[in-house]
Write an enzyme that holds these catalytic residues in place. Structure first.
Site, PDB file in Angstrom:
ATOM      1  N   GLU A  83       0.844  -1.281   0.051  1.00  0.00           N
ATOM      2  CA  GLU A  83      -0.141  -0.043  -0.053  1.00  0.00           C
ATOM      3  C   GLU A  83       0.739   1.355   0.035  1.00  0.00           C
ATOM      4  O   GLU A  83       1.725   1.420   1.052  1.00  0.00           O
ATOM      5  CB  GLU A  83      -0.833   0.118   1.240  1.00  0.00           C
ATOM      6  N   SER A  91      -5.483   2.054   7.556  1.00  0.00           N
ATOM      7  CA  SER A  91      -5.898   1.231   6.401  1.00  0.00           C
ATOM      8  C   SER A  91      -4.862  -0.220   6.560  1.00  0.00           C
ATOM      9  O   SER A  91      -5.412  -1.435   6.230  1.00  0.00           O
ATOM     10  CB  SER A  91      -5.735   1.838   5.167  1.00  0.00           C
ATOM     11  N   GLN A 131       6.974   7.784  -3.267  1.00  0.00           N
ATOM     12  CA  GLN A 131       6.564   6.829  -4.151  1.00  0.00           C
ATOM     13  C   GLN A 131       7.044   6.825  -5.565  1.00  0.00           C
ATOM     14  O   GLN A 131       6.923   5.971  -6.326  1.00  0.00           O
ATOM     15  CB  GLN A 131       5.190   6.721  -4.073  1.00  0.00           C
ATOM     16  N   HIS A 156      -1.655  11.240  -4.618  1.00  0.00           N
ATOM     17  CA  HIS A 156      -2.479  11.499  -5.557  1.00  0.00           C
ATOM     18  C   HIS A 156      -2.267  12.430  -6.675  1.00  0.00           C
ATOM     19  O   HIS A 156      -2.717  12.962  -7.507  1.00  0.00           O
ATOM     20  CB  HIS A 156      -3.697  11.903  -4.971  1.00  0.00           C
ATOM     21  N   GLU A 182      -6.560   4.617  -6.267  1.00  0.00           N
ATOM     22  CA  GLU A 182      -7.659   5.231  -5.562  1.00  0.00           C
ATOM     23  C   GLU A 182      -7.657   6.577  -5.482  1.00  0.00           C
ATOM     24  O   GLU A 182      -6.429   7.360  -5.799  1.00  0.00           O
ATOM     25  CB  GLU A 182      -7.975   4.521  -4.281  1.00  0.00           C
ATOM     26  N   ASP A 183      -8.604   7.210  -5.347  1.00  0.00           N
ATOM     27  CA  ASP A 183      -8.900   8.728  -5.211  1.00  0.00           C
ATOM     28  C   ASP A 183      -8.470   9.414  -6.436  1.00  0.00           C
ATOM     29  O   ASP A 183      -7.890  10.485  -6.656  1.00  0.00           O
ATOM     30  CB  ASP A 183      -7.967   9.192  -4.127  1.00  0.00           C
TER      31      ASP A 183
END
Length: 269
Positions: A83, A91, A131, A156, A182-183
């Site tokens: 993740e 999460s 990331q 994001h 996601e997002d």
């Protein structure tokens, strides 16, 4: 002009043009304006039930359908999950409760404080780094191996999502694995628009890549099993051979990896 004004104006203009095109392409029936009312119906699904008993975790209500669809078939065996984005660790705890007890869960985050959620005794690991940094990601792969599921819930930012995907999908995702982003609603917000191309834009290239073997060929005969004119080999991007399926939910994209065979046409008289 404020330094935030230019990206705001650029994205606002792009969204207005996108909306106009959408109405035109959808036509009068699909594109007609309607009022979509807010509701607070109960959440549904196994991941939703775990979410409702969890803490320090933020999710949108529509995500649980995607989580259940992707993760439910994997619950009966140990898997490896990566993740991107740890935040407050909630999460990671969700996945620990939901997945097989022997599953390995790795979280990565740029915030050094997230290292406090590292818990090797429970097969939860946290590594600190950007990331989009492929050297950092390479270190994670070298340490933990390939992953069955990768979930990007990180910055994001457009370029970060794309850079992470283009490195991790071919190098860190196991065959038959799933890569979730996601997002992706943030693609439409100026706050995350560091470049014109969004991840949503990028996924159209993935769809093209899935069909790249048709670019330089014309006609079904070139794929027809047993035909003398059948192409025995076609030059394609590597992505063509491993992108098995692309799915979309509201604000979530799921790209499935599968080692594909070159399609063939089969006729039965």
């Amino acid at each position: 002009m404020d330094r935030n004004t230019l990206p705001f104006l650029r994205v606002a203009t792009r969204n207005r043009l996108r909306e106009r095109k959408l109405r035109r392409v959808l036509g009068p029936d699909l594109g007609r304006p309607v009022s979509w009312q807010a509701t607070d119906n109960p959440l549904v699904g196994e991941t939703a039930a775990i979410f409702e008993s969890s803490h320090d975790v933020h999710k949108w209500s529509q995500y649980f359908e995607a989580y259940d669809a992707v993760l439910a078939p994997l619950r009966d065996r140990p898997i490896r999950m990566l993740e991107i984005g740890v935040f407050r660790g909630g999460s990671l705890e969700m996945w620990r409760k939901y997945l097989h007890p022997e599953s390995l869960i790795v979280g990565v985050d740029i915030d050094p404080d997230c290292a406090t959620f590292d818990d090797p005794d429970r097969n939860i690991y946290v590594r600190i780094g950007p990331q989009q940094d492929t050297a950092f990601l390479r270190g994670v792969i070298d340490e933990f191996g390939l992953f069955d599921v990768i979930l990007d819930d990180g910055s994001h930012v457009n370029s970060h999502i794309i850079d992470s995907f283009t490195y991790l999908f071919p190098n860190a995702l196991a065959d038959s694995g799933a890569y979730m982003v996601e997002d992706i609603h943030a693609n439409y917000w100026w706050t995350h628009a560091d470049q014109p191309e969004t991840f949503v834009d990028f996924t159209t290239s993935l769809i093209d890549a899935m069909h790249a073997h048709y670019f330089s060929t014309v006609g079904e005969q070139l794929f027809h099993a047993g035909d003398a004119k059948r192409e025995n080999a076609i030059q394609v991007p590597f992505a063509t051979t491993i992108v098995g399926k692309v799915e979309f939910y509201d604000s979530i994209a799921v790209i499935h990896r599968r080692n594909r065979e070159l399609p063939r046409s089969i006729f039965r008289a």
